[in-house]
Scaffold this motif. Sequence first.
Motif, PDB file in Angstrom:
ATOM      1  N   GLU A  34      -2.896   7.476   2.786  1.00 26.66           N
ATOM      2  CA  GLU A  34      -1.607   7.373   2.086  1.00 26.66           C
ATOM      3  C   GLU A  34      -0.548   6.623   2.887  1.00 26.66           C
ATOM      4  O   GLU A  34       0.480   6.216   2.322  1.00 26.66           O
ATOM      5  CB  GLU A  34      -1.082   8.778   1.744  1.00 26.66           C
ATOM      6  CG  GLU A  34      -1.812   9.461   0.617  1.00 26.66           C
ATOM      7  CD  GLU A  34      -3.142  10.056   1.042  1.00 26.66           C
ATOM      8  OE1 GLU A  34      -3.897  10.529   0.164  1.00 26.66           O
ATOM      9  OE2 GLU A  34      -3.434  10.055   2.263  1.00 26.66           O
ATOM     10  N   LYS A  35      -0.755   6.431   4.171  1.00 20.33           N
ATOM     11  CA  LYS A  35       0.230   5.773   5.018  1.00 20.33           C
ATOM     12  C   LYS A  35      -0.157   4.340   5.393  1.00 20.33           C
ATOM     13  O   LYS A  35       0.518   3.713   6.214  1.00 20.33           O
ATOM     14  CB  LYS A  35       0.444   6.594   6.297  1.00 20.33           C
ATOM     15  CG  LYS A  35       1.150   7.924   6.069  1.00 20.33           C
ATOM     16  CD  LYS A  35       2.588   7.720   5.625  1.00 20.33           C
ATOM     17  CE  LYS A  35       3.337   9.028   5.498  1.00 20.33           C
ATOM     18  NZ  LYS A  35       4.746   8.842   5.078  1.00 20.33           N
ATOM     19  N   VAL A  36      -1.228   3.822   4.787  1.00 20.28           N
ATOM     20  CA  VAL A  36      -1.707   2.491   5.164  1.00 20.28           C
ATOM     21  C   VAL A  36      -0.641   1.427   4.971  1.00 20.28           C
ATOM     22  O   VAL A  36      -0.461   0.544   5.812  1.00 20.28           O
ATOM     23  CB  VAL A  36      -2.994   2.148   4.383  1.00 20.28           C
ATOM     24  CG1 VAL A  36      -3.295   0.651   4.430  1.00 20.28           C
ATOM     25  CG2 VAL A  36      -4.170   2.933   4.951  1.00 20.28           C
ATOM     26  N   ASP A  37       0.096   1.485   3.860  1.00 19.45           N
ATOM     27  CA  ASP A  37       1.146   0.488   3.629  1.00 19.45           C
ATOM     28  C   ASP A  37       2.231   0.577   4.700  1.00 19.45           C
ATOM     29  O   ASP A  37       2.776  -0.458   5.122  1.00 19.45           O
ATOM     30  CB  ASP A  37       1.765   0.684   2.240  1.00 19.45           C
ATOM     31  CG  ASP A  37       0.839   0.233   1.123  1.00 19.45           C
ATOM     32  OD1 ASP A  37      -0.137  -0.494   1.405  1.00 19.45           O
ATOM     33  OD2 ASP A  37       1.081   0.625  -0.034  1.00 19.45           O
ATOM     34  N   ARG A  38       2.548   1.788   5.142  1.00 19.11           N
ATOM     35  CA  ARG A  38       3.555   1.945   6.200  1.00 19.11           C
ATOM     36  C   ARG A  38       3.052   1.357   7.508  1.00 19.11           C
ATOM     37  O   ARG A  38       3.805   0.680   8.226  1.00 19.11           O
ATOM     38  CB  ARG A  38       3.902   3.423   6.373  1.00 19.11           C
ATOM     39  CG  ARG A  38       4.821   3.707   7.556  1.00 19.11           C
ATOM     40  CD  ARG A  38       6.142   2.949   7.463  1.00 19.11           C
ATOM     41  NE  ARG A  38       6.921   3.048   8.694  1.00 19.11           N
ATOM     42  CZ  ARG A  38       7.658   2.082   9.187  1.00 19.11           C
ATOM     43  NH1 ARG A  38       7.710   0.901   8.580  1.00 19.11           N
ATOM     44  NH2 ARG A  38       8.357   2.257  10.287  1.00 19.11           N
ATOM     45  N   TYR A  39       1.785   1.588   7.842  1.00 19.55           N
ATOM     46  CA  TYR A  39       1.240   1.010   9.071  1.00 19.55           C
ATOM     47  C   TYR A  39       1.326  -0.512   9.025  1.00 19.55           C
ATOM     48  O   TYR A  39       1.710  -1.161  10.003  1.00 19.55           O
ATOM     49  CB  TYR A  39      -0.224   1.408   9.267  1.00 19.55           C
ATOM     50  CG  TYR A  39      -0.517   2.885   9.224  1.00 19.55           C
ATOM     51  CD1 TYR A  39       0.385   3.835   9.695  1.00 19.55           C
ATOM     52  CD2 TYR A  39      -1.736   3.345   8.704  1.00 19.55           C
ATOM     53  CE1 TYR A  39       0.098   5.183   9.643  1.00 19.55           C
ATOM     54  CE2 TYR A  39      -2.034   4.692   8.656  1.00 19.55           C
ATOM     55  CZ  TYR A  39      -1.114   5.608   9.119  1.00 19.55           C
ATOM     56  OH  TYR A  39      -1.411   6.939   9.060  1.00 19.55           O
ATOM     57  N   ARG A  40       0.953  -1.075   7.885  1.00 19.09           N
ATOM     58  CA  ARG A  40       0.960  -2.535   7.757  1.00 19.09           C
ATOM     59  C   ARG A  40       2.378  -3.087   7.859  1.00 19.09           C
ATOM     60  O   ARG A  40       2.605  -4.145   8.455  1.00 19.09           O
ATOM     61  CB  ARG A  40       0.323  -2.948   6.435  1.00 19.09           C
ATOM     62  CG  ARG A  40      -1.164  -2.621   6.350  1.00 19.09           C
ATOM     63  CD  ARG A  40      -1.720  -3.009   5.011  1.00 19.09           C
ATOM     64  NE  ARG A  40      -1.760  -4.458   4.862  1.00 19.09           N
ATOM     65  CZ  ARG A  40      -1.751  -5.085   3.687  1.00 19.09           C
ATOM     66  NH1 ARG A  40      -1.655  -4.394   2.563  1.00 19.09           N
ATOM     67  NH2 ARG A  40      -1.813  -6.399   3.634  1.00 19.09           N
ATOM     68  N   GLN A  41       3.337  -2.367   7.298  1.00 23.42           N
ATOM     69  CA  GLN A  41       4.724  -2.808   7.403  1.00 23.42           C
ATOM     70  C   GLN A  41       5.193  -2.783   8.851  1.00 23.42           C
ATOM     71  O   GLN A  41       5.847  -3.725   9.333  1.00 23.42           O
ATOM     72  CB  GLN A  41       5.626  -1.913   6.544  1.00 23.42           C
ATOM     73  CG  GLN A  41       7.110  -2.274   6.591  1.00 23.42           C
ATOM     74  CD  GLN A  41       7.402  -3.649   6.032  1.00 23.42           C
ATOM     75  OE1 GLN A  41       6.687  -4.121   5.137  1.00 23.42           O
ATOM     76  NE2 GLN A  41       8.440  -4.300   6.539  1.00 23.42           N
ATOM     77  N   LEU A  42       4.845  -1.708   9.576  1.00 25.59           N
ATOM     78  CA  LEU A  42       5.239  -1.599  10.974  1.00 25.59           C
ATOM     79  C   LEU A  42       4.580  -2.693  11.809  1.00 25.59           C
ATOM     80  O   LEU A  42       5.220  -3.303  12.676  1.00 25.59           O
ATOM     81  CB  LEU A  42       4.875  -0.221  11.522  1.00 25.59           C
ATOM     82  CG  LEU A  42       5.254   0.054  12.977  1.00 25.59           C
ATOM     83  CD1 LEU A  42       6.763  -0.074  13.172  1.00 25.59           C
ATOM     84  CD2 LEU A  42       4.777   1.438  13.411  1.00 25.59           C
ATOM     85  N   LEU A  43       3.308  -2.947  11.561  1.00 22.67           N
ATOM     86  CA  LEU A  43       2.616  -4.019  12.278  1.00 22.67           C
ATOM     87  C   LEU A  43       3.317  -5.360  12.045  1.00 22.67           C
ATOM     88  O   LEU A  43       3.493  -6.157  12.971  1.00 22.67           O
ATOM     89  CB  LEU A  43       1.164  -4.103  11.821  1.00 22.67           C
ATOM     90  CG  LEU A  43       0.249  -2.950  12.265  1.00 22.67           C
ATOM     91  CD1 LEU A  43      -0.999  -2.909  11.411  1.00 22.67           C
ATOM     92  CD2 LEU A  43      -0.110  -3.085  13.737  1.00 22.67           C
ATOM     93  N   LYS A  44       3.742  -5.584  10.806  1.00 22.87           N
ATOM     94  CA  LYS A  44       4.449  -6.832  10.483  1.00 22.87           C
ATOM     95  C   LYS A  44       5.784  -6.902  11.202  1.00 22.87           C
ATOM     96  O   LYS A  44       6.153  -7.934  11.773  1.00 22.87           O
ATOM     97  CB  LYS A  44       4.643  -6.933   8.972  1.00 22.87           C
ATOM     98  CG  LYS A  44       5.340  -8.207   8.521  1.00 22.87           C
ATOM     99  CD  LYS A  44       5.469  -8.239   7.009  1.00 22.87           C
ATOM    100  CE  LYS A  44       6.202  -9.502   6.537  1.00 22.87           C
ATOM    101  NZ  LYS A  44       6.345  -9.534   5.059  1.00 22.87           N
TER     102      LYS A  44
END
Length: 344
Positions: A34-44
Amino acid sequence: MIFRQMFEPVSSTYTYLLASRRGGEALLIDPVLEKVDRYRQLLKELDLKLVKAVDTHLHADHITGLGALRDLTQCVTVMGEQSKVDVVSIRVADGDQIGIEGINLDVLYTPGHTDDSYSFLFGDRVFTGDTLLIRGTGRTDFQNGDPRMQYESLFGRLLKLPDDTLVYPAHDYKGDTVSTIGEERACNPRLQVKSADEYAELMNNLNLANPKMMDVAVPANIRQGLAQAEIARAGWALSAEQAKAMVGRPDVALIDLREKRERERHGEIPGALHLSYQDLQANVSPSGILHVLGATPGKMLLFYCAFGERSAMAVRAAQDAGLASARHIEGGIDAWKAAGGALA
């Protein structure tokens, strides 16, 4: 170094991001779907590239983000060799290391909560999964858990680390974020026992209800493998038996995508070039070695890895780069061994 601790409130799971700034390579420990989009945003936001995603064990209280992150970022997935997961890119064992640029995690096998539980030591901190929690320990009553094995993992491994080693668990249900080995030895009520027998008695009488998502999470987490059948349907896969007839031919360039430690531990197919998956994009670029090899008329690029996951992603990347001769060995060196293929 970049270090972030992220929290998923439904399962009270902590996910950890580690990176070295110079090259921007990053690693995640215990990601939640459920947090994959948040991880990707942080990585960006931090201008990082996810290279590896690691689970400490097969989780029963949430669905892992490993498969989704692999599909979205082409990262390498990592779990312990005892895991029942169908396919991950790399399976590690006690004494191995998990590395990205500037960071190496020492792999500690710490079973007891489950039979595939691992901890990861990095400098002044240890990521303990569900083996050692803050003022608690992981339950031992399902997924081949064993309180005596956990006692040894705790008292024979983790509690022998220096007292000031920071403890970062996979969960906390009280709002605590970090502890130390010395603090847990002194204050954790489950560690105030005098023997494995006493610890087993304590753990065997907790009478806990099953995790709410157990019936959903465990089956979902077991099925994380990349759909290699899609690569096969595109005509880009060879079985291990087919590959045995191809290896050694002058019109075939065999490419081993695994890391040095994997080759040393599991052997390699004779005659292979060693080009790590982490360098794939540079190697399939117009000036890269794979582009030069693939441009040779009639030359097949034949990738392989441990279980076929990295090689399947490599074939897709090579095809996208215009290398139409790219193929891979379905099932990797695991299938090659099962087929009786030669090893160096």
